[in-house]
Scaffold this active site. Sequence first.
Site, mmCIF file in Angstrom:
data_model
loop_
_atom_site.group_PDB
_atom_site.id
_atom_site.type_symbol
_atom_site.label_atom_id
_atom_site.label_comp_id
_atom_site.label_asym_id
_atom_site.label_seq_id
_atom_site.Cartn_x
_atom_site.Cartn_y
_atom_site.Cartn_z
ATOM 1 N N LEU A 1 0.928 -1.210 0.194
ATOM 2 C CA LEU A 1 0.014 -0.214 0.050
ATOM 3 C C LEU A 1 0.822 1.216 0.124
ATOM 4 C CD1 LEU A 1 -2.843 -1.005 2.706
ATOM 5 C CD2 LEU A 1 -2.907 -1.266 0.227
ATOM 6 N N ASP A 2 0.540 2.277 -0.861
ATOM 7 C CA ASP A 2 1.293 3.462 -0.652
ATOM 8 C C ASP A 2 1.455 4.030 0.846
ATOM 9 O OD1 ASP A 2 1.222 3.004 -3.545
ATOM 10 O OD2 ASP A 2 -0.126 4.736 -3.991
ATOM 11 N N LYS A 3 2.642 5.038 0.736
ATOM 12 C CA LYS A 3 2.741 5.392 2.161
ATOM 13 C C LYS A 3 1.354 6.273 2.642
ATOM 14 C CE LYS A 3 5.719 8.852 4.335
ATOM 15 N NZ LYS A 3 7.022 9.728 4.230
ATOM 16 N N LYS B 1 -4.333 5.061 -8.442
ATOM 17 C CA LYS B 1 -4.432 6.508 -8.684
ATOM 18 C C LYS B 1 -4.223 6.837 -10.163
ATOM 19 C CE LYS B 1 -2.288 7.271 -3.975
ATOM 20 N NZ LYS B 1 -0.964 7.109 -3.352
#
Length: 240
Positions: free
Chosen positions: A103-105, A189
């Site tokens: 998962l992205d930051k 995104k």
Amino acid sequence: MERLDKIISTGGGISRSDARKAVLKGRVSVNGKTVRDIAFKVDPTADLVVLDDNKICYKKYIYLIMNKPEGVLTATEDKRQKTVLDLIPKELYRKDLFPVGRLDKNTTGLLIITNDGDFGHTLLSPNQKVPKKYFVTLDGEVGDDLPQKFAAGLTLADGTKLAPADIKILNPKSTALVTITEGKYHQIKRMFGLFDLGVNALERVSFAGLDLPKDLLYGQVRELTNCEHDIIKNAKKTLK
Ligand code: URA
């Protein structure tokens, strides 16, 4: 078969050096006999290992569920920044843990962490089509044409063709639930980027058929229950 010091350390929730000291001091017995050899081999499924008066319950594999908070890297180590492994309490920590997927930051939500390589790699395999559902908050309204376009399979700006995805537009229309079966870099995104929509917040609310438990707060981590483990193992290989 596993070494006695490993069994005592992981099963007893103490460091490897404390486990060795305990064995050397004669505080450990195997099937009723004191064993002072730290390298003694034990069958964890059959042998009874006792430290002082406590039976040791050793599990080779551990399966954790985390509600990942913002600002933490999905990585096993980083010199400068906090990783998801830094959030794991001592009693659940193992050196060989790894997060199943990324998962992205700034993404929050459901993350599975385990030391079972087969389990993790099966879930990550693209041909398993494991569903991942995200709650998305956008900087604009989702057009009514998006469900049909997502279902047909989008092509990202770099030419990457995506599998069909599901989108349910919510109220307000700047929020949606999106289910994908792949895990391409920044996938959600980039999907919305095709329609000039920026993602303000992203939360994974379901993974492999398992929903994020309501009582698991940001940063909290616990072992999966047997039932939750089964749900993931039997995850439908279809979009839902
Ligand atoms: N898609 C993204 O863009 N980011 C995530 O963290 C997960 C899916």
